[in-house]
Design a protein around this motif. Sequence first.
Motif, PDB file in Angstrom:
ATOM      1  N   ALA A   1     -53.644 -47.425  60.200  1.00  0.00           N
ATOM      2  CA  ALA A   1     -53.561 -48.281  59.011  1.00  0.00           C
ATOM      3  C   ALA A   1     -52.975 -49.650  59.345  1.00  0.00           C
ATOM      4  O   ALA A   1     -52.105 -49.770  60.206  1.00  0.00           O
ATOM      5  CB  ALA A   1     -52.718 -47.591  57.945  1.00  0.00           C
ATOM      6  N   ARG A   2     -53.490 -50.656  58.602  1.00  0.00           N
ATOM      7  CA  ARG A   2     -52.960 -52.017  58.729  1.00  0.00           C
ATOM      8  C   ARG A   2     -52.453 -52.474  57.363  1.00  0.00           C
ATOM      9  O   ARG A   2     -52.999 -52.087  56.332  1.00  0.00           O
ATOM     10  CB  ARG A   2     -54.049 -52.985  59.223  1.00  0.00           C
ATOM     11  N   ARG A   3     -51.441 -53.332  57.370  1.00  0.00           N
ATOM     12  CA  ARG A   3     -50.854 -53.762  56.090  1.00  0.00           C
ATOM     13  C   ARG A   3     -51.805 -54.645  55.284  1.00  0.00           C
ATOM     14  O   ARG A   3     -51.666 -54.746  54.065  1.00  0.00           O
ATOM     15  CB  ARG A   3     -49.541 -54.505  56.347  1.00  0.00           C
ATOM     16  N   ASP A   4     -52.757 -55.309  55.925  1.00  0.00           N
ATOM     17  CA  ASP A   4     -53.635 -56.223  55.180  1.00  0.00           C
ATOM     18  C   ASP A   4     -54.779 -55.489  54.488  1.00  0.00           C
ATOM     19  O   ASP A   4     -55.539 -56.099  53.741  1.00  0.00           O
ATOM     20  CB  ASP A   4     -54.199 -57.305  56.116  1.00  0.00           C
ATOM     21  N   GLU A   5     -54.904 -54.172  54.717  1.00  0.00           N
ATOM     22  CA  GLU A   5     -56.045 -53.437  54.164  1.00  0.00           C
ATOM     23  C   GLU A   5     -55.984 -53.275  52.657  1.00  0.00           C
ATOM     24  O   GLU A   5     -56.994 -53.392  51.967  1.00  0.00           O
ATOM     25  CB  GLU A   5     -56.097 -52.036  54.772  1.00  0.00           C
ATOM     26  N   GLU A   6     -54.778 -52.979  52.149  1.00  0.00           N
ATOM     27  CA  GLU A   6     -54.666 -52.537  50.762  1.00  0.00           C
ATOM     28  C   GLU A   6     -53.193 -52.602  50.384  1.00  0.00           C
ATOM     29  O   GLU A   6     -52.324 -52.432  51.223  1.00  0.00           O
ATOM     30  CB  GLU A   6     -55.220 -51.099  50.683  1.00  0.00           C
ATOM     31  N   LYS A   7     -52.884 -52.841  49.100  1.00  0.00           N
ATOM     32  CA  LYS A   7     -51.504 -53.123  48.720  1.00  0.00           C
ATOM     33  C   LYS A   7     -50.552 -51.952  48.941  1.00  0.00           C
ATOM     34  O   LYS A   7     -49.369 -52.156  49.238  1.00  0.00           O
ATOM     35  CB  LYS A   7     -51.434 -53.589  47.273  1.00  0.00           C
ATOM     36  N   ALA A   8     -51.043 -50.709  48.814  1.00  0.00           N
ATOM     37  CA  ALA A   8     -50.161 -49.575  49.085  1.00  0.00           C
ATOM     38  C   ALA A   8     -49.801 -49.522  50.565  1.00  0.00           C
ATOM     39  O   ALA A   8     -48.672 -49.185  50.942  1.00  0.00           O
ATOM     40  CB  ALA A   8     -50.812 -48.272  48.648  1.00  0.00           C
ATOM     41  N   ARG A   9     -50.770 -49.871  51.396  1.00  0.00           N
ATOM     42  CA  ARG A   9     -50.500 -49.863  52.831  1.00  0.00           C
ATOM     43  C   ARG A   9     -49.578 -51.012  53.231  1.00  0.00           C
ATOM     44  O   ARG A   9     -48.901 -50.953  54.250  1.00  0.00           O
ATOM     45  CB  ARG A   9     -51.807 -49.910  53.602  1.00  0.00           C
ATOM     46  N   ALA A  10     -49.561 -52.068  52.423  1.00  0.00           N
ATOM     47  CA  ALA A  10     -48.660 -53.179  52.712  1.00  0.00           C
ATOM     48  C   ALA A  10     -47.202 -52.774  52.557  1.00  0.00           C
ATOM     49  O   ALA A  10     -46.304 -53.431  53.077  1.00  0.00           O
ATOM     50  CB  ALA A  10     -48.985 -54.353  51.798  1.00  0.00           C
ATOM     51  N   LYS A  11     -46.940 -51.685  51.821  1.00  0.00           N
ATOM     52  CA  LYS A  11     -45.570 -51.212  51.626  1.00  0.00           C
ATOM     53  C   LYS A  11     -45.075 -50.377  52.803  1.00  0.00           C
ATOM     54  O   LYS A  11     -43.888 -50.060  52.880  1.00  0.00           O
ATOM     55  CB  LYS A  11     -45.483 -50.352  50.359  1.00  0.00           C
ATOM     56  N   GLU A  12     -45.987 -49.975  53.680  1.00  0.00           N
ATOM     57  CA  GLU A  12     -45.623 -49.072  54.764  1.00  0.00           C
ATOM     58  C   GLU A  12     -44.748 -49.750  55.810  1.00  0.00           C
ATOM     59  O   GLU A  12     -44.963 -50.912  56.161  1.00  0.00           O
ATOM     60  CB  GLU A  12     -46.892 -48.547  55.454  1.00  0.00           C
ATOM     61  N   ARG A  13     -43.772 -49.019  56.326  1.00  0.00           N
ATOM     62  CA  ARG A  13     -43.081 -49.427  57.540  1.00  0.00           C
ATOM     63  C   ARG A  13     -43.955 -49.034  58.733  1.00  0.00           C
ATOM     64  O   ARG A  13     -44.925 -48.297  58.600  1.00  0.00           O
ATOM     65  CB  ARG A  13     -41.733 -48.721  57.647  1.00  0.00           C
ATOM     66  N   VAL A  14     -43.585 -49.502  59.933  1.00  0.00           N
ATOM     67  CA  VAL A  14     -44.267 -49.031  61.145  1.00  0.00           C
ATOM     68  C   VAL A  14     -43.987 -47.539  61.326  1.00  0.00           C
ATOM     69  O   VAL A  14     -44.888 -46.752  61.594  1.00  0.00           O
ATOM     70  CB  VAL A  14     -43.800 -49.827  62.376  1.00  0.00           C
ATOM     71  N   PHE A  15     -42.715 -47.159  61.158  1.00  0.00           N
ATOM     72  CA  PHE A  15     -42.334 -45.748  61.143  1.00  0.00           C
ATOM     73  C   PHE A  15     -42.208 -45.329  59.676  1.00  0.00           C
ATOM     74  O   PHE A  15     -41.258 -45.720  58.993  1.00  0.00           O
ATOM     75  CB  PHE A  15     -40.996 -45.518  61.853  1.00  0.00           C
ATOM     76  N   SER A  16     -43.168 -44.551  59.191  1.00  0.00           N
ATOM     77  CA  SER A  16     -43.204 -44.151  57.787  1.00  0.00           C
ATOM     78  C   SER A  16     -42.765 -42.694  57.678  1.00  0.00           C
ATOM     79  O   SER A  16     -43.481 -41.786  58.131  1.00  0.00           O
ATOM     80  CB  SER A  16     -44.632 -44.319  57.255  1.00  0.00           C
ATOM     81  N   PHE A  17     -41.611 -42.483  57.072  1.00  0.00           N
ATOM     82  CA  PHE A  17     -41.054 -41.129  57.007  1.00  0.00           C
ATOM     83  C   PHE A  17     -41.653 -40.355  55.837  1.00  0.00           C
ATOM     84  O   PHE A  17     -41.848 -40.894  54.757  1.00  0.00           O
ATOM     85  CB  PHE A  17     -39.527 -41.192  56.896  1.00  0.00           C
ATOM     86  N   ARG A  18     -41.934 -39.088  56.083  1.00  0.00           N
ATOM     87  CA  ARG A  18     -42.501 -38.191  55.082  1.00  0.00           C
ATOM     88  C   ARG A  18     -41.545 -37.025  54.856  1.00  0.00           C
ATOM     89  O   ARG A  18     -41.106 -36.375  55.815  1.00  0.00           O
ATOM     90  CB  ARG A  18     -43.871 -37.665  55.536  1.00  0.00           C
ATOM     91  N   ARG A  19     -41.260 -36.770  53.588  1.00  0.00           N
ATOM     92  CA  ARG A  19     -40.406 -35.638  53.234  1.00  0.00           C
ATOM     93  C   ARG A  19     -41.144 -34.326  53.490  1.00  0.00           C
ATOM     94  O   ARG A  19     -42.354 -34.331  53.732  1.00  0.00           O
ATOM     95  CB  ARG A  19     -40.000 -35.752  51.763  1.00  0.00           C
ATOM     96  N   PRO A  20     -40.453 -33.180  53.436  1.00  0.00           N
ATOM     97  CA  PRO A  20     -41.149 -31.902  53.592  1.00  0.00           C
ATOM     98  C   PRO A  20     -42.354 -31.834  52.651  1.00  0.00           C
ATOM     99  O   PRO A  20     -42.277 -32.254  51.496  1.00  0.00           O
ATOM    100  CB  PRO A  20     -40.078 -30.878  53.209  1.00  0.00           C
ATOM    101  N   GLY A  21     -43.467 -31.318  53.166  1.00  0.00           N
ATOM    102  CA  GLY A  21     -44.711 -31.321  52.396  1.00  0.00           C
ATOM    103  C   GLY A  21     -45.504 -32.596  52.600  1.00  0.00           C
ATOM    104  O   GLY A  21     -46.486 -32.826  51.911  1.00  0.00           O
ATOM    105  N   HIS A  22     -45.033 -33.467  53.523  1.00  0.00           N
ATOM    106  CA  HIS A  22     -45.710 -34.721  53.861  1.00  0.00           C
ATOM    107  C   HIS A  22     -45.708 -35.728  52.710  1.00  0.00           C
ATOM    108  O   HIS A  22     -46.593 -36.580  52.592  1.00  0.00           O
ATOM    109  CB  HIS A  22     -47.153 -34.446  54.316  1.00  0.00           C
ATOM    110  N   VAL A  23     -44.717 -35.630  51.844  1.00  0.00           N
ATOM    111  CA  VAL A  23     -44.624 -36.528  50.686  1.00  0.00           C
ATOM    112  C   VAL A  23     -44.072 -37.883  51.124  1.00  0.00           C
ATOM    113  O   VAL A  23     -43.068 -37.958  51.833  1.00  0.00           O
ATOM    114  CB  VAL A  23     -43.701 -35.910  49.616  1.00  0.00           C
TER     115      VAL A  23
END
Length: 297
Positions: A130-152
Amino acid sequence: MTLTHLDRLEAESIHIFREVVAEAENPVFLYSVGKDSSVMLHLAVKAFWPAPPPFPFLHVASGWDFRALLDHRDAMVAKHGLKLIVAQNREPGAVNPFDTGATLYANTMLTEPLKAALDAHGFDVAFGGARRDEEKARAKERVFSFRRPGHVWEPKAQRPELWNLYNGRKARGETIRVFPLSNWTELDIWHYIRREEIPLVPLYRAAPRPTVERDGMILVVDDDRMRFREGEVVTERWVRFRTLGCWPLSGAVESRAVELADVVQEMLLSTASEREGRAVDHDGAASMERKKREGYF
Protein backbone atom coordinates in the motif's frame (compact mmCIF):
# COMPACT_ATOMS: atom_id res chain seq x y z
CA MET A 1 27.54 10.93 -4.61
CA THR A 2 24.17 12.65 -4.98
CA LEU A 3 21.13 10.47 -4.47
CA THR A 4 18.15 11.01 -6.72
CA HIS A 5 14.56 11.02 -5.47
CA LEU A 6 14.17 7.38 -6.57
CA ASP A 7 17.48 6.43 -4.93
CA ARG A 8 16.23 7.81 -1.61
CA LEU A 9 12.92 5.98 -1.85
CA GLU A 10 14.71 2.76 -2.74
CA ALA A 11 17.14 3.11 0.18
CA GLU A 12 14.28 3.78 2.62
CA SER A 13 12.34 0.73 1.46
CA ILE A 14 15.37 -1.56 1.62
CA HIS A 15 16.09 -0.28 5.13
CA ILE A 16 12.51 -1.15 6.15
CA PHE A 17 12.83 -4.70 4.77
CA ARG A 18 16.07 -5.28 6.67
CA GLU A 19 14.71 -3.70 9.87
CA VAL A 20 11.72 -6.06 9.85
CA VAL A 21 13.79 -9.17 9.19
CA ALA A 22 16.07 -8.21 12.09
CA GLU A 23 13.15 -7.74 14.51
CA ALA A 24 10.29 -10.02 13.39
CA GLU A 25 9.84 -13.63 14.44
CA ASN A 26 7.97 -14.86 11.37
CA PRO A 27 7.44 -12.30 8.57
CA VAL A 28 5.58 -12.84 5.32
CA PHE A 29 5.31 -10.89 2.06
CA LEU A 30 1.72 -10.26 0.87
CA TYR A 31 2.14 -10.80 -2.87
CA SER A 32 -0.75 -9.42 -4.94
CA VAL A 33 1.38 -9.61 -8.14
CA GLY A 34 0.34 -6.08 -9.18
CA LYS A 35 2.75 -3.27 -10.08
CA ASP A 36 3.37 -2.20 -6.46
CA SER A 37 3.92 -5.81 -5.44
CA SER A 38 6.35 -6.20 -8.33
CA VAL A 39 8.34 -3.19 -7.15
CA MET A 40 8.33 -4.60 -3.61
CA LEU A 41 9.59 -7.95 -4.87
CA HIS A 42 12.40 -6.18 -6.74
CA LEU A 43 13.35 -4.26 -3.58
CA ALA A 44 13.22 -7.40 -1.42
CA VAL A 45 15.54 -9.19 -3.83
CA LYS A 46 17.94 -6.23 -3.71
CA ALA A 47 17.77 -6.02 0.08
CA PHE A 48 19.05 -9.56 0.66
CA TRP A 49 21.02 -10.28 -2.51
CA PRO A 50 22.66 -12.72 -3.25
CA ALA A 51 20.43 -14.77 -0.92
CA PRO A 52 16.72 -15.03 -1.78
CA PRO A 53 14.29 -13.02 0.37
CA PRO A 54 14.22 -14.77 3.78
CA PHE A 55 10.43 -15.01 4.08
CA PRO A 56 7.57 -16.75 2.25
CA PHE A 57 5.20 -15.02 -0.18
CA LEU A 58 1.45 -15.16 0.44
CA HIS A 59 -0.98 -14.67 -2.44
CA VAL A 60 -4.69 -14.37 -1.60
CA ALA A 61 -6.34 -15.77 -4.73
CA SER A 62 -10.05 -15.14 -5.10
CA GLY A 63 -10.60 -17.62 -7.94
CA TRP A 64 -11.46 -14.63 -10.15
CA ASP A 65 -7.87 -13.62 -10.82
CA PHE A 66 -6.69 -12.66 -14.30
CA ARG A 67 -5.01 -15.61 -16.05
CA ALA A 68 -2.07 -13.39 -17.02
CA LEU A 69 -1.58 -12.43 -13.37
CA LEU A 70 -1.37 -16.06 -12.24
CA ASP A 71 1.06 -16.86 -15.07
CA HIS A 72 3.26 -13.93 -14.05
CA ARG A 73 3.12 -14.97 -10.38
CA ASP A 74 4.31 -18.47 -11.20
CA ALA A 75 7.08 -17.14 -13.46
CA MET A 76 8.41 -14.85 -10.71
CA VAL A 77 8.28 -17.64 -8.12
CA ALA A 78 10.36 -19.85 -10.40
CA LYS A 79 12.78 -17.06 -11.36
CA HIS A 80 13.59 -16.00 -7.80
CA GLY A 81 13.17 -19.35 -6.01
CA LEU A 82 10.40 -18.00 -3.79
CA LYS A 83 8.39 -20.00 -1.29
CA LEU A 84 4.75 -19.32 -2.29
CA ILE A 85 1.66 -19.85 -0.13
CA VAL A 86 -1.73 -19.47 -1.84
CA ALA A 87 -4.71 -18.64 0.37
CA GLN A 88 -8.20 -19.04 -1.06
CA ASN A 89 -11.75 -19.45 0.13
CA ARG A 90 -12.53 -22.91 -1.27
CA GLU A 91 -16.16 -22.78 -0.15
CA PRO A 92 -17.48 -19.38 -1.26
CA GLY A 93 -21.10 -20.57 -1.36
CA ALA A 94 -23.24 -18.16 -3.34
CA VAL A 95 -20.70 -15.36 -3.09
CA ASN A 96 -19.49 -14.24 -6.51
CA PRO A 97 -18.50 -10.93 -8.14
CA PHE A 98 -21.76 -10.65 -10.13
CA ASP A 99 -24.45 -11.08 -7.47
CA THR A 100 -22.73 -10.19 -4.20
CA GLY A 101 -22.30 -6.71 -2.78
CA ALA A 102 -18.76 -5.36 -2.74
CA THR A 103 -18.40 -5.39 1.06
CA LEU A 104 -19.54 -9.00 1.50
CA TYR A 105 -17.53 -10.12 -1.52
CA ALA A 106 -14.29 -8.48 -0.31
CA ASN A 107 -14.76 -9.83 3.20
CA THR A 108 -15.55 -13.40 2.09
CA MET A 109 -13.08 -13.78 -0.76
CA LEU A 110 -10.19 -11.57 0.36
CA THR A 111 -10.19 -10.52 4.02
CA GLU A 112 -11.19 -13.77 5.71
CA PRO A 113 -8.79 -15.97 3.68
CA LEU A 114 -6.01 -13.48 4.44
CA LYS A 115 -6.66 -13.51 8.19
CA ALA A 116 -7.01 -17.30 8.23
CA ALA A 117 -3.67 -17.74 6.45
CA LEU A 118 -1.88 -15.29 8.75
CA ASP A 119 -3.23 -17.13 11.80
CA ALA A 120 -2.61 -20.64 10.42
CA HIS A 121 1.07 -19.92 9.77
CA GLY A 122 1.63 -17.73 12.82
CA PHE A 123 2.96 -14.75 10.86
CA ASP A 124 3.63 -11.77 13.12
CA VAL A 125 4.56 -9.25 10.43
CA ALA A 126 3.15 -8.95 6.89
CA PHE A 127 4.70 -6.73 4.21
CA GLY A 128 2.09 -4.97 2.05
CA GLY A 129 2.38 -2.79 -1.03
CA ALA A 130 0.00 0.00 0.00
CA ARG A 131 0.96 3.60 -0.69
CA ARG A 132 -0.35 6.67 1.12
CA ASP A 133 -1.31 8.46 -2.12
CA GLU A 134 -3.72 5.69 -3.17
CA GLU A 135 -6.68 6.47 -0.96
CA LYS A 136 -7.47 8.56 2.12
CA ALA A 137 -7.73 5.62 4.52
CA ARG A 138 -4.32 4.44 3.41
CA ALA A 139 -2.97 7.94 3.97
CA LYS A 140 -3.61 7.39 7.70
CA GLU A 141 -1.36 4.34 7.81
CA ARG A 142 2.02 4.34 9.51
CA VAL A 143 4.87 2.38 7.88
CA PHE A 144 4.51 -0.04 10.80
CA SER A 145 0.74 -0.50 11.18
CA PHE A 146 -0.19 -2.35 14.35
CA ARG A 147 -3.20 -4.68 14.40
CA ARG A 148 -4.99 -5.74 17.56
CA PRO A 149 -5.92 -9.41 18.11
CA GLY A 150 -8.21 -10.45 15.26
CA HIS A 151 -6.22 -8.20 12.89
CA VAL A 152 -8.30 -5.16 13.85
CA TRP A 153 -6.87 -1.81 12.76
CA GLU A 154 -7.37 1.23 15.01
CA PRO A 155 -6.08 4.29 13.14
CA LYS A 156 -6.10 6.46 16.29
CA ALA A 157 -4.02 3.95 18.25
CA GLN A 158 -0.95 3.88 16.00
CA ARG A 159 2.54 4.82 17.16
CA PRO A 160 4.48 7.90 16.03
CA GLU A 161 7.37 7.30 13.64
CA LEU A 162 9.74 10.23 14.14
CA TRP A 163 12.93 10.43 12.12
CA ASN A 164 12.21 7.06 10.46
CA LEU A 165 12.60 5.22 13.76
CA TYR A 166 10.29 2.20 13.89
CA ASN A 167 9.12 0.59 17.11
CA GLY A 168 8.51 -3.07 16.32
CA ARG A 169 7.71 -4.24 19.84
CA LYS A 170 4.39 -6.05 19.95
CA ALA A 171 1.97 -6.67 22.78
CA ARG A 172 0.59 -10.18 23.19
CA GLY A 173 -1.72 -11.01 20.28
CA GLU A 174 -0.70 -8.00 18.19
CA THR A 175 0.57 -8.30 14.63
CA ILE A 176 2.01 -5.71 12.27
CA ARG A 177 1.40 -4.79 8.65
CA VAL A 178 4.48 -3.07 7.22
CA PHE A 179 4.32 -0.87 4.12
CA PRO A 180 7.76 -0.21 2.58
CA LEU A 181 6.21 1.83 -0.26
CA SER A 182 4.27 4.21 2.00
CA ASN A 183 6.09 7.30 0.76
CA TRP A 184 6.02 6.39 -2.95
CA THR A 185 3.49 7.83 -5.40
CA GLU A 186 2.00 6.05 -8.40
CA LEU A 187 4.26 8.11 -10.64
CA ASP A 188 7.32 7.12 -8.57
CA ILE A 189 6.34 3.49 -9.06
CA TRP A 190 6.21 3.86 -12.84
CA HIS A 191 9.47 5.82 -13.04
CA TYR A 192 11.17 3.12 -10.93
CA ILE A 193 9.71 0.25 -12.99
CA ARG A 194 11.06 1.92 -16.10
CA ARG A 195 14.49 2.63 -14.59
CA GLU A 196 14.95 -0.87 -13.14
CA GLU A 197 13.23 -2.71 -16.04
CA ILE A 198 11.01 -4.60 -13.60
CA PRO A 199 8.88 -7.38 -15.16
CA LEU A 200 5.12 -6.73 -14.98
CA VAL A 201 1.86 -8.49 -15.73
CA PRO A 202 1.23 -7.64 -19.44
CA LEU A 203 -2.20 -6.19 -18.58
CA TYR A 204 -0.50 -2.94 -17.53
CA ARG A 205 0.42 -2.29 -21.17
CA ALA A 206 -2.20 -1.36 -23.74
CA ALA A 207 -3.39 -4.01 -26.20
CA PRO A 208 -6.62 -4.86 -28.03
CA ARG A 209 -8.76 -6.87 -25.60
CA PRO A 210 -12.40 -8.17 -25.51
CA THR A 211 -14.42 -5.77 -23.37
CA VAL A 212 -17.88 -4.79 -22.24
CA GLU A 213 -18.90 -1.43 -20.76
CA ARG A 214 -20.86 -1.69 -17.51
CA ASP A 215 -21.77 0.87 -14.83
CA GLY A 216 -19.23 3.32 -16.22
CA MET A 217 -16.40 0.80 -16.20
CA ILE A 218 -14.69 -1.08 -19.04
CA LEU A 219 -14.44 -4.76 -18.10
CA VAL A 220 -12.15 -7.18 -19.88
CA VAL A 221 -13.78 -10.56 -20.51
CA ASP A 222 -11.04 -12.82 -19.17
CA ASP A 223 -12.79 -16.19 -19.28
CA ASP A 224 -16.08 -17.89 -20.18
CA ARG A 225 -17.63 -17.35 -16.74
CA MET A 226 -18.55 -13.77 -17.70
CA ARG A 227 -22.23 -13.16 -17.01
CA PHE A 228 -23.56 -10.74 -19.61
CA ARG A 229 -26.46 -8.37 -19.03
CA GLU A 230 -29.16 -7.92 -21.61
CA GLY A 231 -27.92 -5.89 -24.54
CA GLU A 232 -24.22 -6.18 -23.69
CA VAL A 233 -21.96 -6.95 -26.64
CA VAL A 234 -18.28 -7.83 -26.50
CA THR A 235 -16.26 -5.11 -28.19
CA GLU A 236 -12.54 -5.11 -28.87
CA ARG A 237 -10.88 -2.03 -27.42
CA TRP A 238 -7.31 -0.88 -26.86
CA VAL A 239 -7.12 -0.85 -23.04
CA ARG A 240 -4.74 -1.32 -20.16
CA PHE A 241 -5.05 -1.41 -16.37
CA ARG A 242 -3.76 0.96 -13.71
CA THR A 243 -4.68 -1.45 -10.92
CA LEU A 244 -5.55 -5.16 -10.90
CA GLY A 245 -8.09 -6.99 -8.76
CA CYS A 246 -10.67 -9.65 -9.55
CA TRP A 247 -11.29 -9.40 -13.29
CA PRO A 248 -15.11 -8.88 -13.18
CA LEU A 249 -14.54 -6.00 -10.73
CA SER A 250 -11.51 -4.25 -12.28
CA GLY A 251 -12.02 -1.41 -14.72
CA ALA A 252 -9.59 -0.87 -17.59
CA VAL A 253 -8.78 2.48 -19.20
CA GLU A 254 -8.69 3.12 -22.93
CA SER A 255 -5.08 3.63 -23.89
CA ARG A 256 -2.46 3.21 -26.60
CA ALA A 257 0.42 3.15 -24.08
CA VAL A 258 2.36 0.06 -25.06
CA GLU A 259 5.80 1.27 -23.95
CA LEU A 260 6.63 2.29 -20.37
CA ALA A 261 7.55 5.78 -21.53
CA ASP A 262 4.00 6.17 -22.83
CA VAL A 263 2.55 4.88 -19.54
CA VAL A 264 4.58 7.46 -17.61
CA GLN A 265 3.36 10.18 -19.96
CA GLU A 266 -0.24 9.11 -19.29
CA MET A 267 0.36 9.28 -15.56
CA LEU A 268 1.74 12.80 -15.87
CA LEU A 269 -1.47 13.94 -17.56
CA SER A 270 -4.01 11.92 -15.55
CA THR A 271 -6.22 13.61 -12.94
CA ALA A 272 -8.17 10.45 -12.00
CA SER A 273 -7.42 8.16 -9.07
CA GLU A 274 -6.17 4.69 -9.92
CA ARG A 275 -8.67 3.27 -7.36
CA GLU A 276 -11.58 4.46 -9.53
CA GLY A 277 -11.07 1.24 -11.45
CA ARG A 278 -11.82 -0.96 -8.40
CA ALA A 279 -15.52 -1.76 -8.01
CA VAL A 280 -14.90 -3.10 -4.48
CA ASP A 281 -14.06 0.48 -3.45
CA HIS A 282 -17.39 1.91 -4.66
CA ASP A 283 -19.63 0.89 -1.76
CA GLY A 284 -19.44 4.04 0.34
CA ALA A 285 -17.23 6.92 1.35
CA ALA A 286 -15.69 5.01 4.28
CA SER A 287 -15.44 1.72 2.39
CA MET A 288 -11.68 1.27 2.51
CA GLU A 289 -11.32 2.39 6.13
CA ARG A 290 -14.09 0.04 7.25
CA LYS A 291 -12.55 -2.88 5.39
CA LYS A 292 -9.12 -2.10 6.83
CA ARG A 293 -10.53 -1.95 10.36
CA GLU A 294 -11.90 -5.47 9.77
CA GLY A 295 -8.51 -6.79 8.70
CA TYR A 296 -8.43 -6.07 4.97
CA PHE A 297 -5.05 -5.71 3.29
